[in-house]
Design an enzyme around this catalytic site. Structure first.
Site, PDB file in Angstrom:
ATOM      1  N   GLY A 112       2.783  -9.402  -1.690  1.00 37.28           N
ATOM      2  CA  GLY A 112       1.942  -8.455  -2.427  1.00 37.28           C
ATOM      3  C   GLY A 112       2.275  -7.010  -2.109  1.00 37.28           C
ATOM      4  O   GLY A 112       2.317  -6.152  -2.993  1.00 37.28           O
ATOM      5  N   CYS A 113       2.531  -6.736  -0.844  1.00 38.93           N
ATOM      6  CA  CYS A 113       2.836  -5.362  -0.427  1.00 38.93           C
ATOM      7  C   CYS A 113       4.194  -4.911  -0.962  1.00 38.93           C
ATOM      8  O   CYS A 113       4.364  -3.753  -1.342  1.00 38.93           O
ATOM      9  CB  CYS A 113       2.787  -5.252   1.097  1.00 38.93           C
ATOM     10  SG  CYS A 113       1.139  -5.636   1.751  1.00 38.93           S
TER      11      CYS A 113
END
Length: 154
Positions: A44-45
């Protein structure tokens, strides 16, 4: 307690990738997009960072500065930045003072286990150092474009 629109953005100085430092108050005169993320090089990051990377020319046209902040070390940021060719600054909040000042160090839960971590959150700060918008519990798809629209509206 997290910051809210209308609040004066808490000032900070953090070590950054590339052996540098960033001080929020020294960026006055232009908008700042401060995005908090849990961990370098996680799915996600990475998606969020690459979204900001891909839209970076559009942010540049607004004069905005983009800064990513996590509790990872500056050395970890160097690797993450190089791997994904990120054109913006990554701040290393290893002591957690900035994540706490902005209210994004929160209790999380995964598989019934509770732990403390960074809430994915973006804060838009105007040229005068005032918080103009806060996005909590960010979902990555469409987020970078939504933030860009808010910066363009300043």
């Amino acid at each position: 307690m997290s910051v809210k629109p209308g609040d004066k953005a808490p000032d900070f100085t953090l070590p950054t990738d590339g052996n540098g430092t960033v001080t929020l108050s020294k960026l006055r005169g232009k908008p700042v997009v401060l995005y908090f993320y849990p961990k370098d090089d996680t799915s996600g990051c990475t998606a969020e960072a690459c979204g900001f990377r891909d839209s970076f020319p559009d942010y540049g046209k607004t004069g905005a500065t983009v800064i990513g902040v996590s509790r990872d070390s500056a050395a970890a940021h160097d690797k993450f930045k190089k791997k994904y060719e990120l054109p913006f600054t990554l701040g290393a909040d290893t002591e957690g003072k900035v994540t706490e000042a902005y209210g994004v160090w929160v209790e999380k839960s995964m598989y019934g286990r509770k732990y403390m971590g960074i809430e994915r959150c973006t804060v838009l700060i105007d040229k005068d150092g005032v918080v103009r918008n806060v996005w909590h519990k960010v979902k990555v798809p469409g987020h970078v474009a939504e933030v860009l629209k808010a910066v363009q509206a300043l």
